[in-house]
Design an enzyme around this catalytic site. Sequence first.
Site, short mmCIF file in Angstrom:
data_model
loop_
_atom_site.label_atom_id
_atom_site.label_comp_id
_atom_site.label_asym_id
_atom_site.label_seq_id
_atom_site.Cartn_x
_atom_site.Cartn_y
_atom_site.Cartn_z
N HIS A 146 0.80 -1.23 0.00
CA HIS A 146 0.00 0.00 0.00
C HIS A 146 0.83 1.29 0.00
O HIS A 146 0.29 2.39 0.08
CB HIS A 146 -0.93 -0.03 1.24
CG HIS A 146 -2.11 0.86 1.15
ND1 HIS A 146 -2.38 1.84 2.08
CD2 HIS A 146 -3.09 0.95 0.22
CE1 HIS A 146 -3.49 2.48 1.74
NE2 HIS A 146 -3.94 1.97 0.62
N LYS A 148 3.09 4.46 -1.23
CA LYS A 148 3.01 5.38 -2.38
C LYS A 148 4.13 6.37 -2.19
O LYS A 148 3.91 7.52 -1.82
CB LYS A 148 1.68 6.13 -2.46
CG LYS A 148 0.53 5.53 -1.80
CD LYS A 148 -0.23 6.09 -0.76
CE LYS A 148 -1.42 5.28 -0.32
NZ LYS A 148 -1.92 4.17 -1.03
N ASP A 153 17.20 10.16 -6.64
CA ASP A 153 18.66 10.28 -6.48
C ASP A 153 19.12 9.89 -5.07
O ASP A 153 20.11 10.47 -4.56
CB ASP A 153 19.12 11.71 -6.78
CG ASP A 153 18.98 12.03 -8.27
OD1 ASP A 153 18.88 11.10 -9.07
OD2 ASP A 153 18.96 13.23 -8.60
#
Lengths: 211, 211
Positions: A146, A148, A153
């Site tokens: 779940h 996100k 870099d």
Amino acid sequence: MMWKAVGLSLLAFSFTVEVLSWVRRRNKAKKILNEVIFFPSEMGCVEHLLGPSKLYPCFCALPHGVETSLSRLLRHLLSATSSLDLCVFAFSSIDLCRAVLALHKKGVIIRVLSDKDYIAITGSQIGYLRKAGICVRSDVGSVYMHHKFAVVDESLLITGSLNWTLTAVQGNMENLIVTMEPELVRPFIQEFNRLWEINDPARTLFNSTSA
Amino acid sequence: MMWKAVGLSLLAFSFTVEVLSWVRRRNKAKKILNEVIFFPSEMGCVEHLLGPSKLYPCFCALPHGVETSLSRLLRHLLSATSSLDLCVFAFSSIDLCRAVLALHKKGVIIRVLSDKDYIAITGSQIGYLRKAGICVRSDVGSVYMHHKFAVVDESLLITGSLNWTLTAVQGNMENLIVTMEPELVRPFIQEFNRLWEINDPARTLFNSTSA
């Protein structure tokens, strides 16, 4: 001779002040990026960020030249010069996909981890990423992946409630934190690497063969 | 007299060093809390945090005395002494509900904002909060109120991918950021107050009456 002593003391005092203000200036210059982005925000054209060339201006109906939450997110993603690690539950936003493809074309090393059940939702962009040669892994567990978040870099973390979907970007009330604070970025890098390793298809194959 | 000058200079130099180390010590003491919590983690009994009294030890089958992601989250929530603002998409975790009810009983001012469609999901704890006298508002818009954040005492932010549900707490791969960084906390306080105002039922009632 007394004046000499006073002079030397003043010199030492000036040195103190100078050193202190240098430390202060250096701390200010080292100020860590911390930003919060909320959705929804007004809509705006993002072709100037994603389009093939500035020679072809966009004539779409959306307002041009406005800074929106999406354009701020895209700017942070497009700032990648060496690597981009994505750990996203669902990925169906065309604009975000275009940004990732543009970075891939530029030579940025991209790794994408997505939820196995949401990898093929309507409008999923995962297929386009794979087609372009980007390495995509899906979790092998039985629970939802779940997360996100994105790490740019290995130094910039973008995380929050926002799924990388059209509904989330254009409609929902959502939030994103963009930070370079090492105490926050480091654990996400470690977690990404851990999840990347345990979801290596070769490892899964080996395990099921040896079972 | 020359020795006096040297002595004075040394004194000024020592003063410099002392001031610099004091600044350094003060900066260290002011170190801002930044923590990342990942789920899933091992399970553990949290009765020592939520139970009515330490006089009644818990005999459940879960491991006791272990620090888990849930216990870390609960500790941060239970640290509230004056206020707790919750902006949660879905709320069905019994342990988190018990923590909120315990704070309410202690006199902490609690405001809860939840998504109108998810306010009545199976196992929703919103009804228990309302029954206890906690002020709960649901968004009046047509889109999802997809936030999942809490602000403790207007100074500590807890935010991430974790919905306040049993599935999220016990199963999914999730993340939470816990921070006292003012640049991150302040925007969330402002956004909460903005959403709290626009979702005031009195305001909605007034608008629909005057329409």
